[in-house]
Design a protein around this motif. Sequence first.
Motif, PDB file in Angstrom:
ATOM      1  N   LEU A 295       0.747  -1.353   0.020  1.00  0.00           N
ATOM      2  CA  LEU A 295       0.148   0.110  -0.197  1.00  0.00           C
ATOM      3  C   LEU A 295       0.980   1.442  -0.095  1.00  0.00           C
ATOM      4  O   LEU A 295       0.628   2.284  -0.643  1.00  0.00           O
ATOM      5  N   ILE A 296       1.977   1.223   0.776  1.00  0.00           N
ATOM      6  CA  ILE A 296       2.743   2.476   1.012  1.00  0.00           C
ATOM      7  C   ILE A 296       3.585   2.508  -0.391  1.00  0.00           C
ATOM      8  O   ILE A 296       3.539   4.158  -0.870  1.00  0.00           O
ATOM      9  N   ARG A 297       3.869   1.677  -0.808  1.00  0.00           N
ATOM     10  CA  ARG A 297       4.437   1.726  -2.493  1.00  0.00           C
ATOM     11  C   ARG A 297       3.602   2.188  -3.414  1.00  0.00           C
ATOM     12  O   ARG A 297       3.821   3.135  -4.266  1.00  0.00           O
ATOM     13  N   SER A 298       2.428   1.524  -3.508  1.00  0.00           N
ATOM     14  CA  SER A 298       1.339   1.817  -4.704  1.00  0.00           C
ATOM     15  C   SER A 298       0.849   3.190  -4.425  1.00  0.00           C
ATOM     16  O   SER A 298       0.574   3.967  -5.606  1.00  0.00           O
ATOM     17  N   HIS A 299       0.639   3.678  -3.274  1.00  0.00           N
ATOM     18  CA  HIS A 299       0.172   5.043  -3.029  1.00  0.00           C
ATOM     19  C   HIS A 299       1.430   6.187  -2.951  1.00  0.00           C
ATOM     20  O   HIS A 299       1.108   7.244  -2.795  1.00  0.00           O
ATOM     21  N   ASP A 300       2.683   5.780  -3.175  1.00  0.00           N
ATOM     22  CA  ASP A 300       3.842   6.589  -3.169  1.00  0.00           C
ATOM     23  C   ASP A 300       3.826   7.587  -2.097  1.00  0.00           C
ATOM     24  O   ASP A 300       4.004   8.691  -2.212  1.00  0.00           O
TER      25      ASP A 300
END
Length: 303
Positions: A295-300
Motif C-alpha cells: 500500500l505504501i509503495r502503490s500510493h507513493d
Amino acid sequence: MAEITNFRGEVQEAASDADREVEILIARVGERVRRARDRKGIPRRVLSEKSGVSPRYLAQLEAGEGNISIGLLQRVAHALDHKIEWLVGEDDPWSSEALRVADLFRTANARTQARVLATLSPEPVAAARAHRICLVGLRGAGKSTLGRRAGDVLGIPFLELNREIEEQSGMPVEELMALYGQEGYRRLEAQAIDRVIATHDTMILAVAGGIVAEPETYNVLLSKFHTIWVKATPAEHMARVREQGDTRPMAGNPEAMEQLRSILTAREALYERALAKLDTSGRTEDESLDEMLALIRSHDFLG
C-alpha cells in the motif's frame, strides 16, 4: 482656554469611541459563543465543564457583559471546536455560504477533501503530508505491531502517539486521563501531533482509535499525514486485545462485544476518510505487513 476645552473634548470623544468599539466587540463575541453553542446543541453547563469557564461567567459573556481574557476565550473556542478568530473577527463566520462549505467538506470523502485542499491551499497537499504516514483504527487491529515492523523494513522512525505523550508528561496515560479528563487528554494529543509534525518529515505514527472523533485534530492528521485505516472484525479486535493480556474489555461486561460493534459502526465513516485501507482480518502478521508495504509503495507515500 477654548483650546484646552477642545483638546479635552477631543480626548473624551476619542475615549468614548474606543469604549463603544470594545462594547461592540464584547457583544459580538458573546453572540457568537451563544450561536455556536446553540448550533452544536451544547448546554451551558456542558460548555463550562469542557472549557473550565464557570457557567456564571459564560452567561455574562453570552449576554455581552463579560470582558473575558484571551486565555479563557481560547479555552471556550477550543471547547466549541472553533478557532478563536471566528469569535472575534468582523466577518460573520456563520454566513450560509461558509456553513454550507464547512458541512460539505466535513462529510466529503478523502479524495474530494484532497481536491478541495489542493485548490484552496497555497501548499500542495502532498508537500504538506511530506513522507509522514499515520495508522488509524481501533485497538487490536495491528497498528503498533505492523507500524513498528514496517518502520524497521523501510528504515524510518515509528512512534506511538500515546507513548510520545507519556514521555513528554512523565505520566502514564491512565494517570493523565484521571488528572485531566477526556477533554484535557485530547488537548495533549493535539499538542503531541503538532510536535511530531514539527520534528519529523518521514515517519510512521500510530494513534489511538478515538482520535478520529475529534474533528479538528483528525483534520490535521488527514492534511499532514498519509493515512491508513488498519481494520479487523470485531471478534478479532477483541481477541487480539485479550491476547495482549488485557482482560478489561470483557471483565464484568457481557455486552462488551456489542458495544465494540457499535463503536466500529459509529466510526466507520470517519475511518473511511483515510487515504488507504488495510484489512488484517484472517491474515497472518507477515501477510498484513506485506500488504501494508505494498500500500505504501502503490500510493507513493514515501515518494
